[in-house]
Design a protein around this motif. Structure first.
Motif, PDB file in Angstrom:
ATOM      1  N   THR A 403      45.130 -27.410  34.633  1.00 20.20           N
ATOM      2  CA  THR A 403      46.074 -27.402  33.505  1.00 20.20           C
ATOM      3  C   THR A 403      46.187 -25.952  33.050  1.00 20.20           C
ATOM      4  N   ARG A 404      47.420 -25.545  32.815  1.00 20.77           N
ATOM      5  CA  ARG A 404      47.675 -24.138  32.477  1.00 20.77           C
ATOM      6  C   ARG A 404      48.313 -24.067  31.101  1.00 20.77           C
ATOM      7  N   GLU A 405      47.681 -23.353  30.190  1.00 16.88           N
ATOM      8  CA  GLU A 405      48.278 -23.116  28.874  1.00 16.88           C
ATOM      9  C   GLU A 405      48.548 -21.619  28.772  1.00 16.88           C
ATOM     10  N   ARG A 406      49.804 -21.249  29.009  1.00 19.13           N
ATOM     11  CA  ARG A 406      50.130 -19.812  29.076  1.00 19.13           C
ATOM     12  C   ARG A 406      50.080 -19.146  27.714  1.00 19.13           C
ATOM     13  N   THR A 407      50.342 -19.915  26.667  1.00 17.24           N
ATOM     14  CA  THR A 407      50.281 -19.352  25.312  1.00 17.24           C
ATOM     15  C   THR A 407      49.241 -20.133  24.506  1.00 17.24           C
ATOM     16  N   ALA A 408      48.022 -20.161  25.059  1.00 13.90           N
ATOM     17  CA  ALA A 408      46.958 -20.968  24.438  1.00 13.90           C
ATOM     18  C   ALA A 408      46.594 -20.435  23.055  1.00 13.90           C
ATOM     19  N   THR A 409      46.534 -19.120  22.943  1.00 15.70           N
ATOM     20  CA  THR A 409      46.125 -18.509  21.668  1.00 15.70           C
ATOM     21  C   THR A 409      46.965 -17.254  21.449  1.00 15.70           C
ATOM     22  N   PHE A 410      46.904 -16.718  20.227  1.00 16.73           N
ATOM     23  CA  PHE A 410      47.458 -15.368  20.077  1.00 16.73           C
ATOM     24  C   PHE A 410      46.441 -14.404  20.681  1.00 16.73           C
ATOM     25  N   ALA A 411      46.931 -13.275  21.170  1.00 12.21           N
ATOM     26  CA  ALA A 411      46.029 -12.283  21.764  1.00 12.21           C
ATOM     27  C   ALA A 411      45.306 -11.569  20.622  1.00 12.21           C
ATOM     28  N   PRO A 412      43.958 -11.588  20.635  1.00 11.63           N
ATOM     29  CA  PRO A 412      43.215 -11.005  19.514  1.00 11.63           C
ATOM     30  C   PRO A 412      43.075  -9.493  19.649  1.00 11.63           C
ATOM     31  N   ALA A 438      47.307 -15.420   8.803  1.00 11.14           N
ATOM     32  CA  ALA A 438      46.192 -14.545   8.394  1.00 11.14           C
ATOM     33  C   ALA A 438      45.029 -15.326   7.791  1.00 11.14           C
ATOM     34  N   THR A 439      44.234 -15.949   8.649  1.00  7.97           N
ATOM     35  CA  THR A 439      43.073 -16.705   8.172  1.00  7.97           C
ATOM     36  C   THR A 439      41.791 -15.895   8.296  1.00  7.97           C
ATOM     37  N   GLY A 440      41.850 -14.783   9.040  1.00  6.28           N
ATOM     38  CA  GLY A 440      40.636 -14.022   9.324  1.00  6.28           C
ATOM     39  C   GLY A 440      39.911 -14.539  10.560  1.00  6.28           C
ATOM     40  N   TRP A 441      40.312 -15.707  11.059  1.00  6.75           N
ATOM     41  CA  TRP A 441      39.666 -16.302  12.239  1.00  6.75           C
ATOM     42  C   TRP A 441      40.522 -16.056  13.485  1.00  6.75           C
ATOM     43  N   PRO A 442      39.889 -16.033  14.669  1.00  8.01           N
ATOM     44  CA  PRO A 442      40.703 -16.024  15.895  1.00  8.01           C
ATOM     45  C   PRO A 442      41.438 -17.353  16.037  1.00  8.01           C
ATOM     46  N   ALA A 443      42.276 -17.458  17.054  1.00  3.96           N
ATOM     47  CA  ALA A 443      43.113 -18.658  17.224  1.00  3.96           C
ATOM     48  C   ALA A 443      42.253 -19.838  17.634  1.00  3.96           C
ATOM     49  N   THR A 444      41.813 -20.593  16.662  1.00  4.41           N
ATOM     50  CA  THR A 444      40.910 -21.719  16.893  1.00  4.41           C
ATOM     51  C   THR A 444      41.399 -22.915  16.088  1.00  4.41           C
ATOM     52  N   MET A 445      40.756 -24.041  16.319  1.00  4.20           N
ATOM     53  CA  MET A 445      41.050 -25.223  15.505  1.00  4.20           C
ATOM     54  C   MET A 445      40.683 -24.922  14.054  1.00  4.20           C
ATOM     55  N   GLU A 446      39.605 -24.158  13.867  1.00  3.40           N
ATOM     56  CA  GLU A 446      39.192 -23.793  12.513  1.00  3.40           C
ATOM     57  C   GLU A 446      40.287 -22.992  11.806  1.00  3.40           C
ATOM     58  N   SER A 447      40.853 -22.042  12.522  1.00  3.00           N
ATOM     59  CA  SER A 447      41.903 -21.216  11.935  1.00  3.00           C
ATOM     60  C   SER A 447      43.116 -22.086  11.592  1.00  3.00           C
ATOM     61  N   ALA A 448      43.454 -23.016  12.487  1.00  4.82           N
ATOM     62  CA  ALA A 448      44.618 -23.883  12.251  1.00  4.82           C
ATOM     63  C   ALA A 448      44.408 -24.715  10.983  1.00  4.82           C
ATOM     64  N   VAL A 449      43.224 -25.324  10.862  1.00  5.65           N
ATOM     65  CA  VAL A 449      42.981 -26.181   9.694  1.00  5.65           C
ATOM     66  C   VAL A 449      42.960 -25.326   8.424  1.00  5.65           C
ATOM     67  N   ARG A 450      42.299 -24.178   8.491  1.00  4.23           N
ATOM     68  CA  ARG A 450      42.279 -23.296   7.308  1.00  4.23           C
ATOM     69  C   ARG A 450      43.699 -22.916   6.882  1.00  4.23           C
ATOM     70  N   SER A 451      44.528 -22.616   7.879  1.00  2.00           N
ATOM     71  CA  SER A 451      45.894 -22.205   7.534  1.00  2.00           C
ATOM     72  C   SER A 451      46.652 -23.353   6.872  1.00  2.00           C
ATOM     73  N   GLY A 452      46.388 -24.585   7.333  1.00  2.00           N
ATOM     74  CA  GLY A 452      47.052 -25.746   6.740  1.00  2.00           C
ATOM     75  C   GLY A 452      46.630 -25.943   5.294  1.00  2.00           C
ATOM     76  N   VAL A 453      45.344 -25.720   5.037  1.00  2.84           N
ATOM     77  CA  VAL A 453      44.829 -25.835   3.662  1.00  2.84           C
ATOM     78  C   VAL A 453      45.470 -24.759   2.787  1.00  2.84           C
ATOM     79  N   SER A 454      45.540 -23.537   3.288  1.00  2.00           N
ATOM     80  CA  SER A 454      46.113 -22.434   2.492  1.00  2.00           C
ATOM     81  C   SER A 454      47.580 -22.694   2.186  1.00  2.00           C
ATOM     82  N   ALA A 455      48.323 -23.171   3.180  1.00  2.23           N
ATOM     83  CA  ALA A 455      49.754 -23.424   2.951  1.00  2.23           C
ATOM     84  C   ALA A 455      49.936 -24.548   1.942  1.00  2.23           C
ATOM     85  N   ALA A 456      49.121 -25.603   2.064  1.00  7.28           N
ATOM     86  CA  ALA A 456      49.227 -26.714   1.108  1.00  7.28           C
ATOM     87  C   ALA A 456      48.874 -26.221  -0.293  1.00  7.28           C
ATOM     88  N   ASP A 457      47.859 -25.385  -0.369  1.00  7.71           N
ATOM     89  CA  ASP A 457      47.427 -24.848  -1.658  1.00  7.71           C
ATOM     90  C   ASP A 457      48.570 -24.073  -2.318  1.00  7.71           C
TER      91      ASP A 457
END
Ligand SMILES: Cc1cc2nc3c(=O)[nH]c(=O)nc-3n(C[C@H](O)[C@H](O)[C@H](O)COP(=O)(O)OP(=O)(O)OC[C@H]3O[C@@H](n4cnc5c(N)ncnc54)[C@H](O)[C@@H]3O)c2cc1C
Length: 478
Positions: A403-412, A438-457
């Motif tokens: 399985t190939r994910e060409r845009t799996a993450t942003f390039a850190p 801008a979560t401070g985290w690399p492109a991870t599930m953690e960063s995604a969830v944090r960003s969702g919390v920040s946007a909702a906030d």
């Protein structure tokens, strides 16, 4: 709208402003960021519609069927320090399906020793930081005594760095490691072993700020911070089925196969969200799509320099899947050295395979191999697995696919920090979410969830809704 569209639940009472009209938020994108934002907004009493272009939720972390197997698009792990993703797992009632190790323990096999394979372990002791890793590092067979001592000194220097210092984002981690006495072998056998998997880049291509964040948070904060967790079920079971169930119970109207084509702000400050055949009115919009799609949907003036979203690079991840006719590996996973193989996971039980064993190889920073034909990958990887796992030498390969994910993450890459926007835009009522923000985290599930919390906030503030404290506590702790 997709099949099975349900009427939007009408909330009343506390959600309704003085004129009685319920506030309505539309979340665009049903990856982890959008799903989190939708849940957080609904939990705060907002009426929410979640729109996802694909037939399923979960975005970049999903599963599909292949010849009776349930296959993940890519092996995903998280760490105990990923408090936001752990909140998400709890919120969807999926934590028990993606448990954490009791204590960090990573078997590291070196295939390249003249005397044959050599096993080392990265594990922690029940001691305070940094002593928790001291014994493991002292005994780590893949580095010389001098290299181990130098790693200890570099770890202490890293502890003194402030990952939020913008100056760190201009430097590369590889240069910093070299300046701190790390040999090429130490980089390969330790720093990149962890860093490539978490950052999706080798040290020389990674921002020092992001690397410092990962290593400080994971290895130098709390002793248990780097304990590893992963889904023992298909990712789709968590990020699609259970997420959908949680959204339904929270009253969120979820529409899949529903691609947003444009966003327009109305004269009255509200938003029109255009999907094929329909226009939805929203008081607030959370755009939780990848950076390129966000760029294309953002109305003029929403960001000072929208072009910067296009300057955030992307990085690929390749997964190699091998099904053997018998059990070949006793461990749930291991990391490899001296081989193109990076990390190997046993996915047998999670995939539903009943006979034999199914291994998934997670190959990060896969720029050189992402377009390599399957036949060539097969010729490269099967002999490598024979070097690393003796049991494979007599086993028959029943299936081999990738399985190939060409845009799996942003390039850190160095400099990426100043390109990542926060949740707020200059357009009132429009917010951004996504692992790339801008979560401070690399492109991870953690960063995604944090960003969702920040946007909702941010959206709740604009909608005049109180923040549910239990949720935003994790932001304050960050
Ligand atoms: C192979 C692989 C391995 C990985 N390994 C790990 C790991 O081990 N640990 C870890 O923490 N992270 C890992 N990641 C990264 C992690 O999966 C992502 O960072 C995270 O899932 C991103 O979530 P997101 O919601 O920000 O974005 P996405 O998942 O990209 O979600 C965006 C959603 O928006 C939808 N969308 C786009 N445009 C529109 C539109 N116009 N209208 C409606 N919907 C739209 C898309 O279909 C998508 O569902 C890995 C990623 C991959 C690909």
């Amino acid at each position: 709208m997709s099949d099975g569209a349900r009427p939007a639940p009408e909330h009343s009472g506390p959600t309704a402003p003085a004129d009685g009209t319920p506030r309505h938020a539309v979340v665009v994108g049903g990856g982890l960021a959008g799903t989190t934002a939708a849940l957080a907004l609904a939990d705060a009493g907002v009426r929410v519609t979640l729109l996802e272009g694909r037939p399923r939720l979960g975005g970049l972390a999903f599963s599909f069927q292949r010849d009776g197997l349930t296959v993940d698009n890519g092996q995903h792990v998280y760490l105990r320090c990923c408090t936001a993703y752990r909140w998400f797992l709890d919120r969807i009632e999926g934590a028990a399906l993606a448990p954490l190790q009791d204590r960090l323990d990573v078997p590291v096999v070196d295939a390249d020793k003249p005397e044959g394979r050599r096993l080392g372990r990265l594990r922690r002791d029940p001691l305070p930081v940094p002593l928790h890793l001291g014994r493991s590092l002292a005994a780590y067979p893949h580095l010389s005594l001098a290299e181990r001592a130098a790693v200890g000194r570099a770890a202490l220097a890293l502890k003194g760095l402030d990952p939020t210092d913008p100056a760190l984002d201009t430097q590369d981690f590889g240069g910093w490691l070299a300046a701190h006495g790390q040999s090429a072998r130490a980089v390969e056998a330790l720093w990149d072993l962890v860093g490539v998997a978490t950052l999706n880049a080798v040290a020389g291509d990674a921002s020092l700020g992001l690397a410092a964040m990962v290593f400080k948070t994971g290895l130098l904060s709390d002793p248990g911070a780097a304990d590893i967790g992963w889904a023992h079920v298909p990712l789709g079971e968590l990020h699609d089925r259970l997420a959908r169930k949680a959204l339904d119970s929270a009253g969120v109207r979820t529409e899949v196969r529903t691609r947003v084509t444009s966003l327009t702000q109305n004269g009255n400050g509200g938003w029109s969200v255009q999907v094929p055949g329909e226009s939805l009115h929203a008081d607030a919009v959370v755009l939780a799509v990848p950076q390129r799609e966000a760029h294309d949907l953002l109305p003029p003036g929403a960001l000072d320099d929208p072009g910067r979203l296009l300057r955030i690079g992307t990085a690929p991840i390749l997964n190699v899947h091998v099904v053997y006719d018998r059990q070949v590996l006793a461990r749930p996973f291991f990391a490899a050295l001296g081989s193109p193989v990076q990390w190997v996971f046993d996915r047998t039980a999670a995939s539903g395979l009943t006979g034999g064993q199914y291994l998934a190889l997670s190959q990060s920073a896969a720029q050189d191999e992402i377009d390599t034909p399957v036949a060539e990958l097969r010729e490269r990887y099967l002999p490598e697995l024979e070097r690393l796992i003796p049991g494979t030498r007599t086993a028959r390969v029943r299936d081999f696919f990738v399985t190939r994910e060409r845009t799996a993450t942003f390039a850190p890459a160095p400099g990426v920090g100043r390109l990542r926007p926060g949740a707020r835009t200059k357009a009132s009522g429009l917010y951004l979410a996504g692992a790339w923000t801008a979560t401070g985290w690399p492109a991870t599930m953690e960063s995604a969830v944090r960003s969702g919390v920040s946007a909702a906030d941010a959206a709740l503030g604009a909608l005049g809704r109180p923040r549910p404290r239990h949720l935003f506590a994790l932001e304050e702790a960050a």
